[in-house]
Design a protein around this motif. Structure first.
Motif, PDB file in Angstrom:
ATOM      1  N   UNK A 140       0.831  -1.238  -0.121  1.00 30.88           N
ATOM      2  CA  UNK A 140       0.052  -0.119   0.185  1.00 30.88           C
ATOM      3  C   UNK A 140       0.782   1.306   0.161  1.00 30.88           C
ATOM      4  N   UNK A 141       1.987   1.376   0.505  1.00 29.28           N
ATOM      5  CA  UNK A 141       3.064   2.438   0.410  1.00 29.28           C
ATOM      6  C   UNK A 141       3.750   2.464  -0.512  1.00 29.28           C
ATOM      7  N   UNK A 142       4.634   1.510  -0.625  1.00 29.41           N
ATOM      8  CA  UNK A 142       5.656   1.533  -1.824  1.00 29.41           C
ATOM      9  C   UNK A 142       5.122   1.222  -3.248  1.00 29.41           C
ATOM     10  N   UNK A 143       4.352  -0.009  -3.309  1.00 29.91           N
ATOM     11  CA  UNK A 143       3.842  -0.301  -4.673  1.00 29.91           C
ATOM     12  C   UNK A 143       2.810   0.461  -5.125  1.00 29.91           C
ATOM     13  N   UNK A 144       1.987   0.980  -4.259  1.00 27.32           N
ATOM     14  CA  UNK A 144       0.745   2.009  -4.616  1.00 27.32           C
ATOM     15  C   UNK A 144       1.283   3.331  -4.757  1.00 27.32           C
ATOM     16  N   UNK A 145       2.239   3.625  -3.884  1.00 27.34           N
ATOM     17  CA  UNK A 145       2.926   4.907  -4.213  1.00 27.34           C
ATOM     18  C   UNK A 145       3.591   4.973  -5.302  1.00 27.34           C
ATOM     19  N   UNK A 146       4.421   4.116  -5.777  1.00 26.27           N
ATOM     20  CA  UNK A 146       4.877   4.164  -7.319  1.00 26.27           C
ATOM     21  C   UNK A 146       3.744   4.192  -8.166  1.00 26.27           C
ATOM     22  N   UNK A 147       2.586   3.421  -8.130  1.00 23.49           N
ATOM     23  CA  UNK A 147       1.843   3.459  -9.015  1.00 23.49           C
ATOM     24  C   UNK A 147       0.786   4.588  -9.342  1.00 23.49           C
ATOM     25  N   UNK A 148       0.595   5.274  -8.081  1.00 23.46           N
ATOM     26  CA  UNK A 148      -0.193   6.633  -8.106  1.00 23.46           C
ATOM     27  C   UNK A 148       0.380   7.885  -8.550  1.00 23.46           C
ATOM     28  N   UNK A 149       2.112   7.493  -8.445  1.00 23.85           N
ATOM     29  CA  UNK A 149       2.647   8.796  -8.908  1.00 23.85           C
ATOM     30  C   UNK A 149       3.284   8.592 -10.227  1.00 23.85           C
ATOM     31  N   UNK A 150       3.414   7.445 -10.601  1.00 26.00           N
ATOM     32  CA  UNK A 150       4.235   7.304 -11.966  1.00 26.00           C
ATOM     33  C   UNK A 150       3.373   7.739 -13.211  1.00 26.00           C
ATOM     34  N   UNK A 151       2.251   7.642 -13.259  1.00 26.08           N
ATOM     35  CA  UNK A 151       1.522   8.166 -14.510  1.00 26.08           C
ATOM     36  C   UNK A 151       1.352   9.747 -14.329  1.00 26.08           C
ATOM     37  N   UNK A 152       1.411  10.429 -13.241  1.00 28.25           N
ATOM     38  CA  UNK A 152       1.423  11.646 -13.036  1.00 28.25           C
ATOM     39  C   UNK A 152       2.848  12.181 -13.416  1.00 28.25           C
ATOM     40  N   UNK A 153       3.843  11.505 -13.093  1.00 22.78           N
ATOM     41  CA  UNK A 153       5.213  11.728 -13.610  1.00 22.78           C
ATOM     42  C   UNK A 153       5.353  11.712 -15.054  1.00 22.78           C
ATOM     43  N   UNK A 154       4.744  10.668 -15.565  1.00 20.58           N
ATOM     44  CA  UNK A 154       4.877  10.434 -17.167  1.00 20.58           C
ATOM     45  C   UNK A 154       4.281  11.540 -17.862  1.00 20.58           C
ATOM     46  N   UNK A 155       3.177  12.027 -17.480  1.00 22.63           N
ATOM     47  CA  UNK A 155       2.463  12.944 -18.042  1.00 22.63           C
ATOM     48  C   UNK A 155       3.161  14.458 -17.867  1.00 22.63           C
ATOM     49  N   UNK A 157       6.349  15.273  -4.885  1.00 24.92           N
ATOM     50  CA  UNK A 157       6.585  14.678  -3.279  1.00 24.92           C
ATOM     51  C   UNK A 157       5.337  15.332  -2.434  1.00 24.92           C
ATOM     52  N   UNK A 158       4.817  16.340  -2.636  1.00 28.64           N
ATOM     53  CA  UNK A 158       3.571  16.804  -1.607  1.00 28.64           C
ATOM     54  C   UNK A 158       2.377  15.603  -2.048  1.00 28.64           C
ATOM     55  N   UNK A 159       2.214  15.295  -3.040  1.00 26.10           N
ATOM     56  CA  UNK A 159       1.305  14.431  -3.529  1.00 26.10           C
ATOM     57  C   UNK A 159       1.674  13.136  -2.595  1.00 26.10           C
ATOM     58  N   UNK A 160       2.710  12.480  -2.687  1.00 26.76           N
ATOM     59  CA  UNK A 160       2.984  11.100  -2.025  1.00 26.76           C
ATOM     60  C   UNK A 160       2.732  11.272  -0.513  1.00 26.76           C
ATOM     61  N   UNK A 161       3.373  12.393  -0.135  1.00 30.97           N
ATOM     62  CA  UNK A 161       3.027  12.550   1.323  1.00 30.97           C
ATOM     63  C   UNK A 161       1.557  12.788   1.905  1.00 30.97           C
ATOM     64  N   UNK A 162       0.802  13.447   0.822  1.00 33.88           N
ATOM     65  CA  UNK A 162      -0.832  13.340   1.239  1.00 33.88           C
ATOM     66  C   UNK A 162      -1.302  11.988   1.119  1.00 33.88           C
ATOM     67  N   UNK A 163      -1.031  11.426  -0.028  1.00 31.26           N
ATOM     68  CA  UNK A 163      -1.578  10.143  -0.302  1.00 31.26           C
ATOM     69  C   UNK A 163      -1.250   9.061   0.948  1.00 31.26           C
ATOM     70  N   UNK A 164      -0.093   9.228   1.413  1.00 34.96           N
ATOM     71  CA  UNK A 164       0.022   8.245   2.527  1.00 34.96           C
ATOM     72  C   UNK A 164      -0.709   8.760   3.790  1.00 34.96           C
ATOM     73  N   UNK A 165      -0.500   9.855   4.003  1.00 27.99           N
ATOM     74  CA  UNK A 165      -1.136  10.614   5.357  1.00 27.99           C
ATOM     75  C   UNK A 165      -2.795  10.577   5.261  1.00 27.99           C
ATOM     76  N   UNK A 166      -3.260  10.826   4.067  1.00 27.02           N
ATOM     77  CA  UNK A 166      -4.583  11.000   4.139  1.00 27.02           C
ATOM     78  C   UNK A 166      -5.569   9.817   3.812  1.00 27.02           C
TER      79      UNK A 166
END
Length: 477
Positions: free
Chosen positions: A294-309, A325-334
Motif C-alpha cells: 500500500x505504501x511502496x507499490x501503490x505509491x509507485x503506481x499512483x505517482x508514476x502516471x502523473x510523472x509520465x504526463x 513529493x507533496x502528493x506522495x505525502x498526502x496520499x500516505x497520510x490522508x
C-alpha cells in the motif's frame, strides 16, 4: 571465486562468497529468472551457500517465456553467474559476484527438463516471480479459463506458470520424491494463497482429482513479501562492471542497497535456514505485506502516471518535483495510513524510508518500467486503500487522483503524447476506455479494477469521474 567471472583487476572490490561452486547441489527451482530474482532471492541463497553445511541450497533457474529465451541464453552462457551492483542513496557502491544459480533450464525450449528437475527428491522449494499479471486471476480470484494462454495450457501447451507446475508436480506425485513448498515471490496480497487458488483451479480444469488430492496433502504455499527496487538492466552499469574488473559480464544487474524478504514459516518439506542470512520468517506476513504493497507499490503506481504526463524519465526526478513529493505525502497520510489502521509496522517511519528510497538518484529506475502493467497493478496495490477508505466513510481524494492520472495517461498514450511505449498484457481491455464519456463510464464501472466498490459505494463512480475531469483540466493549464 570460480574462474568464469574471474576479475583481472580490482579483485578486492568484487565481493564473492567463498564456497566452491562444484560442491553445490540444487535444492530450489525458480520459475521466472528476471532482474528482480537475480537481485533478490538469488542473493539470499548465495549468502546461504556461503555458510558451512548449506551446500544443498543452490538454485535451478528456469525461463518459462519464449520472448525471454534470447536473454536467458546469455545467462546460460555465463553458467548463471553475474555481478550485482548496489548503490545507496549516499552513493556508496558495492559489487557482488552471485553464483547461486547453479543450473539453468530454458523451459520454453525444453520443458521436459523442468519436469525432471521438479521430481528430483533433492528439490525442496519452488519459488516464482512471473509478475502480477502472470497469475491470470480475475477480480474474484477466479482463474481466467477463457484467456488464450490458459486455454492453450489446458490443451497441453506451456505458456503459463500453471502448466509448468502442473506437469512437474504430477511427475513428482507419481514418484517418492516427497513433500515440496511452492513460494510465490510476486507483489500480490496473500500471494501464497492466490498461487494455491490459481493452481488448484487449473488442476480442477484438467480434471485431475488424483493430483489435487496429492497437492492438498504434500504441498504448502507460504505467503511472502519481497522488496528491493531493481531497475531494468542498464548498459551503463554493465560497462562500469566490465571496465572496473576486466570482465565480460553481459548480465550485470543493479539495485538499491535496501533488501527485505519476509516469509511465512510454512514449509511442507525441508526448510532452508534463510533466517541466518537476513530473511524474516514470521507467523503472519500480512502486516508487512500490507505496508509494502500500500505504501511502496501503490505509491509507485499512483505517482508514476502523473510523472509520465509531466515528462519525467526517472522516478527520482518525480520525487524531487515539489508537487509530486507533496502528493506522495498526502496520499500516505490522508488515505493509506488511516486505511491500514493499527499495525506492527511503524507506518510513518516506513513511509519516510520509502520516500528516501524513491529519491535515490543513483538507481535510475525509469517511469517506463513502473508504468507497465497498470491493469494488473491497480486491483492489487491501490484497491485495498480505496475500499477501506469508503468503508471508513472517507472519500479518498488522493487515491482517486492517482487513478485519474492513469486514465489520462492512457489517453495520452493513445494520442502518441508519451515518449515511451506502454507495456500492458491487458492492452485489449484498455481499448474500451476511450477519451469520451462512454470511455469514462466504462473505466469507472470496470469490475476487474474496482470490484465490490462499484455496487456497494455508488458514489465512487461519481467521485472518480470528477477526479478524471479535474485532472484533465489540470493538464490543460
Amino acid at each position: 571465486m570460480t574462474n568464469f567471472l574471474q576479475a583481472s583487476q580490482n579483485q578486492e572490490r568484487l565481493n564473492c562468497q567463498t564456497y566452491q561452486k562444484t560442491d553445490i547441489k540444487a535444492g530450489v527451482i525458480h520459475l521466472g529468472v528476471g532482474a528482480f530474482h537475480r537481485a533478490h532471492q538469488a542473493v539470499f541463497f548465495d549468502r546461504l551457500l556461503g555458510q558451512t553445511s548449506h551446500a544443498h541450497w543452490g538454485i535451478i533457474g528456469v525461463n518459462i517465456r519464449p520472448q525471454d529465451s534470447h536473454l536467458f541464453e546469455q545467462l546460460m552462457a555465463q553458467d548463471g553467474e553475474y555481478v550485482l551492483k548496489t548503490i545507496s542513496a549516499a552513493g556508496k557502491t558495492e559489487y557482488n559476484h552471485i553464483r547461486s544459480l547453479v543450473r539453468q533450464i530454458d523451459g520454453a525450449k525444453t520443458p521436459e527438463q523442468v519436469d525432471d528437475a521438479m521430481m528430483d527428491p533433492s528439490i525442496q522449494l519452488v519459488t516464482s516471480t512471473v509478475t502480477e499479471g502472470g497469475y491470470y486471476l480475475d477480480e474474484n480470484h477466479q482463474l481466467m479459463l477463457d484467456h488464450p494462454a490458459i486455454k492453450a495450457d489446458l490443451s497441453g501447451e506451456r505458456q503459463t506458470l500453471y502448466a509448468f507446475l502442473y506437469s512437474g508436480l504430477k511427475r513428482r506425485s507419481q514418484s517418492s520424491a516427497g513433500n515440496i513448498t511452492l513460494l510465490c515471490c510476486d507483489n500480490l496480497r496473500h500471494n501464497g494463497r492466490l498461487l494455491k487458488n490459481g493452481l488448484m483451479q487449473f488442476v480442477q480444469a484438467m480434471q485431475d482429482t488424483q493430483l489435487a488430492t496429492w497437492l492438498e496433502k504434500n504441498v504448502s504455499f507460504p505467503c511472502s513479501m519481497v522488496d528491493r527496487i531493481t531497475p531494468k538492466p542498464n548498459a551503463r552499469h554493465m560497462d562500469d562492471v566490465n571496465t572496473r574488473f576486466g570482465l565480460n559480464d553481459a548480465m550485470t544487474v543493479m539495485g538499491e542497497d535496501f533488501i527485505q524478504w519476509v516469509v511465512e514459516d510454512n514449509f511442507a518439506g525441508q526448510k532452508p535456514p534463510l533466517e541466518t542470512v537476513g530473511v524474516q520468517l514470521v507467523e503472519n506476513v500480512e502486516p508487512f505485506e500490507e505496508a509494502k504493497i500500500r505504501i511502496l507499490n501503490a505509491g509507485h503506481t499512483c505517482i508514476t502516471y502523473q510523472a509520465a504526463l509531466k515528462g519525467f524519465i526517472y522516478f527520482d526526478q518525480a520525487m524531487k518535483d515539489a508537487q509530486l513529493k507533496q502528493y506522495f505525502n498526502d496520499f500516505i497520510e490522508q488515505d493509506v495510513i488511516p486505511a491500514i489502521g493499527e499495525s506492527v509496522v511503524d507506518l510513518p517511519s516506513y513511509a519516510k524510508t520509502i520516500a528516501e528510497r524513491f529519491s535515490n538518484d543513483n538507481i535510475g529506475d525509469t517511469i517506463e518500467r513502473i508504468c507497465s502493467d497498470g491493469y494488473a497493478k491497480f486491483p492489487v496495490f491501490v484497491f485495498p486503500t480505496l475500499l477501506a477508505n469508503y468503508q471508513n466513510g472517507h472519500t479518498p481524494s488522493q487515491t482517486l487522483k492517482g487513478i485519474a492520472s492513469w486514465y489520462c495517461f492512457l489517453q495520452a498514450v493513445e494520442q502518441g503524447q508519451i515518449v515511451f511505449q506502454y507495456h500492458d498484457p491487458s492492452i485489449a481491455e484498455l481499448s474500451r476506455f476511450s477519451n469520451d464519456q462512454q470511455g469514462i463510464d466504462a473505466f469507472v464501472s470496470q469490475p476487474f479494477l474496482w470490484g465490490e466498490i462499484i455496487d456497494t459505494y455508488p458514489q465512487f463512480k461519481t467521485d472518480l469521474t470528477k477526479a478524471i475531469m479535474d485532472f484533465s483540466k489540470s493538464l490543460i493549464r
